[in-house]
Scaffold this active site. Structure first.
Site: not given
Ligand code: XMP
Length: 513
Positions: A230, A58, A85-86, A172, A369, A174
């Site tokens: 969609d 964050g 992290c945060y 991180h 998506k 990710e």
């Protein structure tokens, strides 16, 4: 029944730019992951039945006045937690560690010295690459925690509690710049949380189809089908669940690309046995647009007329109970209305009459998506539908500058079709976010076959983008531009000049109106 109850983890969102990415990485590892606000109550978290919780990063400092914090009771739930992290700084502070204020930021690719191979770091080398992006840092872990890694600037780059399944990393995992990041997340999800990887598109499809079938029963369902990814995937999925109880309405406002209406009207009934009402409203839209050249007025007229046509068709059908919408997960998270089930009550959707008392079916409300495309593949949908580019609701109406006329629509459709053909021929179709032709309200002088011409200019636009918020123009090969230009001026008699738009967004927008 809530979806995916059998196995999921929760990302507790502290507002980090990579929060969604954590959820996506987890799903790539076949573990369903839901994102909830950091303020979610302990009761709510318990009710979700998650096998693990990940605290996102964050932008705040834990020393900020309004720094986001979760209920510390979370550490007593007995659910494994990974702080990122945060999320790590918060865990350290809430459990009695020392966090120092930022003097300067540590940013970029760093060397991670791993000196404790706990369950999270099993199998890592002594030195690994990792991606850092933080200000504050943990100076000392909370009591009973072990420091498991450090970097040059961060004395505690990772820590864990040996008995409580609490883990935290300053870097991180990710992002792709942490090469072993996905391996680390996998260790957390599988070895620590005990997940087995039950989240697949096949299982999602099966579950959602039976959920929609159960809830709809013998009621009537309506879906506005534009042919976009969609709404198309949502319609085909609901059709699989409720068959003839679904009716789709496709409104041809005459501002579609060449062949688009024919394609939609053929594929969906033929291949998917969908009840599809095609409404030819071309005349109607053109006459409302006659004499109008202000972009905002055009958009407004097209939007209003669209709803009017749709309403009329809904009225003809009689009492409809449900409306299908192709809402995606990021919209659900952003609107702060985390959807608890596939179906929720709703009134007056998009201007539809109050007395329709429609309930919404949002079968894609858990998906990103790219997952919608994967679901479409699972449903056997063709590439030309699943890889369609974003196309604005007002269609060519915002790509024809000035007044929209049938003649201009026809010219632009031809130019756009040639551009598309050449891009496909060059094998570039999938690599470009969006490309199209625009017809500015501009004529200029040319010469052809020894004769003076006075005809339209067409502009080509091709952009790369991640999310349409910013965009860069595509450096198309000159040979492709040349082929498009020469075909357009020789095949379309009303065009004698082709230009290429080389502006980024901002300051331009992707569309011209
Ligand atoms: P702009 O022109 O604002 O476009 O840079 C960003 C993205 O949004 C699409 N777009 C629309 N999509 N209805 C839509 O569904 C609209 O009215 C609309 N206007 C723009 C545009 O094609 C681009 O992908």
């Amino acid at each position: 029944m809530l979806l995916h109850k059998q196995e999921k983890v929760i990302v507790l969102d502290f507002g980090g730019q990579y929060s969604h990415l954590v959820a996506r990485r987890s799903r790539e590892l076949k573990v369903f992951c839901e994102m909830l606000p950091f303020s979610t109550s302990i009761e709510e978290l318990k009710a979700r039945g998650a096998k693990g919780i990940i605290f996102s990063g964050g932008p705040s400092s834990i020393y900020d006045h309004s720094a986001p914090a979760c209920d510390p009771g979370i550490y007593n739930l007995g659910i494994p937690i990974l702080g990122i992290c945060y999320g790590m700084q918060l865990m350290a502070r809430q459990l009695g560690g020392a966090v120092s204020r930022a003097v300067h930021r540590e940013f970029g690719r760093k060397e991670l010295q791993v000196f404790e191979r706990d369950r999270l770091f099993a199998g890592l080398e002594q030195v690994e690459q990792c991606w850092m992006s933080h200000g504050d840092l943990v100076e000392a872990p909370p009591p009973a925690f072990k420091v498991t890694a450090m970097t040059g600037e961060a004395p505690v780059a990772a820590m864990s509690h040996p008995n409580l399944d609490l883990y935290a990393v300053q870097f991180h995992p990710e992002v792709v710049q942490t090469p072993k990041g996905q391996e680390i997340l996998k260790k957390f999800l599988y070895d620590i949380c005990g997940c087995q990887g039950l989240w697949t598109m096949a299982s999602f499809l099966e579950e959602t189809v039976s959920e929609v079938r159960r809830q709809v029963g013998d009621k009537k369902v309506l879906c506005g089908l534009s042919g976009g990814v969609d709404s198309s995937v949502a319609a085909v999925l609901v059709q699989r669940a409720v068959g003839d109880h679904l009716t789709c309405v496709f409104v041809d406002h005459g501002l579609l690309r060449k062949g688009e209406a024919e394609q939609v009207l053929k594929i969906f009934p033929d291949k998917f046995k969908i009840n599809l009402i095609g409404v030819d409203a071309r005349e109607r839209f053109l006459s409302r647009l006659a004499g109008v050249s202000d972009p905002e007025r055009k958009r407004k007229i097209i939007g209003e007329e669209f709803i009017r046509v749709f309403e009329e068709e809904a009225d003809k059908l009689g009492q409809v109970d449900y409306l299908v919408q192709g809402t995606l997960y990021p919209d659900v998270v952003e609107s702060g209305t985390a959807t608890a089930a596939v179906i929720k009550s709703h009134h007056n959707v998009g201007g539809l009459p109050e007395d329709m008392r429609l309930k919404l079916i949002e079968p894609l409300c858990w998906l990103y998506k790219d997952e919608v495309r994967a679901l479409g593949e699972e449903l056997g949908m063709p590439e030309e539908v699943l890889w369609r580019q974003p196309f604005p609701g007002p269609g060519l109406g915002v790509r024809i500058l000035g007044e929209v006329t049938a003649a201009k629509v026809a010219i632009l459709q031809e130019a756009d079709a040639i551009f598309t053909e050449e891009i496909r021929k060059a094998g570039l179709y999938r690599q470009i976010w969006q490309f199209f032709a625009v017809l500015p309200d501009l004529k200029s002088v040319g010469v052809m076959g020894d004769k003076r011409t006075y005809a339209y200019t067409v502009a080509l636009r091709a952009v790369h983008s991640q999310d349409a918020m910013t965009a860069d123009w595509v450096r198309l090969p000159y040979e492709v531009l040349e082929a498009v230009s020469s075909r357009i001026v020789s095949e379309i008699k009303d065009i004698n000049r082709v230009v290429y738009d080389i502006t980024t967004k901002p300051p331009s927008t992707i569309e011209w109106e």
